[in-house]
Design a protein around this motif. Structure first.
Motif, short mmCIF file in Angstrom:
data_model
loop_
_atom_site.label_atom_id
_atom_site.label_comp_id
_atom_site.label_asym_id
_atom_site.label_seq_id
_atom_site.Cartn_x
_atom_site.Cartn_y
_atom_site.Cartn_z
N ARG A 124 0.85 -1.19 0.00
CA ARG A 124 0.00 0.00 0.00
C ARG A 124 0.88 1.24 0.00
NH1 ARG A 124 -5.33 -1.01 1.22
NH2 ARG A 124 -5.80 -3.12 1.97
N ILE A 125 0.53 2.20 -0.85
CA ILE A 125 1.38 3.38 -1.03
C ILE A 125 1.54 4.17 0.26
CG2 ILE A 125 1.56 5.61 -2.21
CD1 ILE A 125 0.27 4.23 -4.65
N LEU A 126 0.43 4.40 0.98
CA LEU A 126 0.51 5.17 2.22
C LEU A 126 1.35 4.45 3.27
CD1 LEU A 126 -3.11 6.59 2.62
CD2 LEU A 126 -1.09 7.73 1.69
N ASP A 127 1.27 3.13 3.29
CA ASP A 127 2.09 2.37 4.24
C ASP A 127 3.56 2.45 3.87
OD1 ASP A 127 -0.11 1.62 5.69
OD2 ASP A 127 -0.38 -0.28 4.63
N PHE A 128 3.86 2.31 2.58
CA PHE A 128 5.25 2.36 2.11
C PHE A 128 5.89 3.70 2.43
CE2 PHE A 128 8.62 3.01 -0.99
CZ PHE A 128 9.26 1.77 -1.04
N LEU A 129 5.09 4.77 2.28
CA LEU A 129 5.60 6.13 2.51
C LEU A 129 5.42 6.59 3.95
CD1 LEU A 129 4.22 7.79 -0.75
CD2 LEU A 129 6.58 7.09 -0.30
N HIS A 130 4.87 5.72 4.80
CA HIS A 130 4.69 6.03 6.22
C HIS A 130 3.80 7.26 6.42
CE1 HIS A 130 8.08 3.30 6.47
NE2 HIS A 130 8.79 4.11 5.74
N LEU A 131 2.71 7.31 5.65
CA LEU A 131 1.81 8.45 5.72
C LEU A 131 0.45 8.09 6.33
CD1 LEU A 131 2.44 10.07 2.21
CD2 LEU A 131 3.24 10.92 4.42
N LYS A 132 0.26 6.84 6.68
CA LYS A 132 -1.06 6.40 7.15
C LYS A 132 -1.36 6.96 8.53
CE LYS A 132 -4.06 2.40 6.90
NZ LYS A 132 -4.16 0.95 6.59
N ALA A 133 -0.44 6.81 9.45
CA ALA A 133 -0.63 7.34 10.81
C ALA A 133 0.32 8.51 10.99
CB ALA A 133 -0.35 6.26 11.85
N MET A 134 -0.22 9.72 11.01
CA MET A 134 0.62 10.91 11.00
C MET A 134 0.43 11.73 12.26
SD MET A 134 2.82 12.63 9.38
CE MET A 134 3.58 13.88 10.39
N ASP A 135 1.54 12.03 12.93
CA ASP A 135 1.54 12.93 14.09
C ASP A 135 1.95 14.31 13.59
OD1 ASP A 135 1.75 14.29 16.42
OD2 ASP A 135 3.29 13.00 17.33
N TRP A 136 0.96 15.19 13.44
CA TRP A 136 1.21 16.49 12.83
C TRP A 136 2.13 17.37 13.68
CZ3 TRP A 136 -0.08 16.77 7.94
CH2 TRP A 136 -1.08 15.91 7.47
N LYS A 137 2.25 17.07 14.96
CA LYS A 137 3.14 17.84 15.82
C LYS A 137 4.60 17.68 15.40
CE LYS A 137 0.12 17.67 19.88
NZ LYS A 137 -0.02 17.22 21.29
N ARG A 138 4.90 16.57 14.72
CA ARG A 138 6.28 16.31 14.30
C ARG A 138 6.69 17.13 13.08
NH1 ARG A 138 7.31 9.77 14.92
NH2 ARG A 138 6.83 9.63 17.14
N LEU A 139 5.77 17.93 12.55
CA LEU A 139 6.08 18.74 11.38
C LEU A 139 6.53 20.15 11.76
CD1 LEU A 139 3.15 17.72 8.99
CD2 LEU A 139 5.43 16.70 9.22
N LYS A 140 6.60 20.44 13.04
CA LYS A 140 7.00 21.78 13.49
C LYS A 140 8.39 22.13 13.01
CE LYS A 140 7.90 22.31 17.84
NZ LYS A 140 7.74 22.45 19.32
N GLY A 141 9.29 21.15 12.99
CA GLY A 141 10.66 21.41 12.55
C GLY A 141 10.71 21.86 11.11
N GLY A 142 9.85 21.28 10.26
CA GLY A 142 9.82 21.68 8.85
C GLY A 142 9.44 23.13 8.68
N PHE A 143 8.45 23.59 9.46
CA PHE A 143 8.02 24.99 9.37
C PHE A 143 9.10 25.94 9.88
CE2 PHE A 143 3.75 23.06 9.24
CZ PHE A 143 3.20 23.76 8.17
N LEU A 144 9.71 25.62 11.01
CA LEU A 144 10.72 26.50 11.61
C LEU A 144 11.96 26.60 10.71
CD1 LEU A 144 10.49 25.45 15.37
CD2 LEU A 144 9.56 27.51 14.27
#
Length: 227
Positions: free
Chosen positions: A57-77
């Motif tokens: 499954r594409i979402l499983d392969f890309l690790h996008l199925k279960a997403m913790d949005w708090k972990r994206l803070k580094g990308g924004f900063l």
């Protein structure tokens, strides 16, 4: 991740990057056919392998199925920091860059005009950044990182990311600026990879990439207004 899958990823990554360099420089493709080729090589072919060859499954392969949005803070900063750094670097080095040559190359080789640049800028910011982050970090790095060759995953993905961009700016800079740009792109690639280990998917680096590209396309608008 199976080792044979890792080998397939390495082979596909090298072949596809070489093909994009050939399309960009040897074939002198204009922007639309070059973009279509990139979508095919960087997105459709990897997705085909994931879904139909490896039966995942594409979402499983890309690790996008279960997403913790708090972990994206580094990308924004880091993205905000990258936006500022790109603009500062441009204004510090612009006297050493053939700015007219860059615009000339965009107009003659890629057939980009001031009127069409708005659409190109939107694609670069949202589409091109997605393609590159999916390919170099989501498809290549994160899946090689899952093997016992984590250092190789960093070096291979970041080196390929830097070398691939030679096709874009090979005619724009002097040899010393090209080497400096390659070093910078390699370092950026390492940072992108590291950032994605925090979220276990490529969304962090995509956010960072988009914010950096906003600065890049802003420079493009400036150049088109001057030349």
């Amino acid at each position: 991740m199976k080792r044979k899958h890792a080998l397939t990823i390495v082979i596909l990554a090298v072949i596809h990057s070489i093909l994009m360099v050939v399309i960009e420089q040897a074939l002198k493709a204009t922007y639309v056919p070059k973009t279509m080729a990139k979508v095919c090589l960087f997105l459709f072919v990897p997705l085909f392998f994931i879904r139909f060859i490896w039966k995942q499954r594409i979402l499983d392969f890309l690790h996008l199925k279960a997403m913790d949005w708090k972990r994206l803070k580094g990308g924004f900063l880091l993205g905000i920091a990258a936006f500022i750094i790109v603009l500062l670097t441009f204004f510090l080095l612009k006297d050493f860059i053939n700015l007219g040559g860059i615009i000339g190359d965009l107009k003659t080789r890629l057939h980009i005009t001031q009127k069409t640049y708005m659409y190109v800028a939107l694609y670069i910011t949202f589409g091109n950044s997605l393609l590159e982050e999916f390919f170099f970090r989501g498809f290549i790095f994160l899946n090689l990182y899952q093997t016992n060759h984590k250092v190789f995953a960093y070096l291979f993905s970041s080196s390929l990311f830097a070398l691939y961009h030679i096709a874009i700016f090979a005619t724009w800079f002097t040899i010393w600026l090209i080497l400096l740009a390659l070093l910078g792109l390699f370092t950026i690639g390492i940072i992108f990879c590291w950032l994605n280990t925090k979220s276990n998917n490529f969304l962090n680096s995509w956010i960072l990439h988009m914010l950096a590209d906003i600065a890049v396309v802003s420079i493009g608008f400036y150049l088109f207004s001057v030349y």
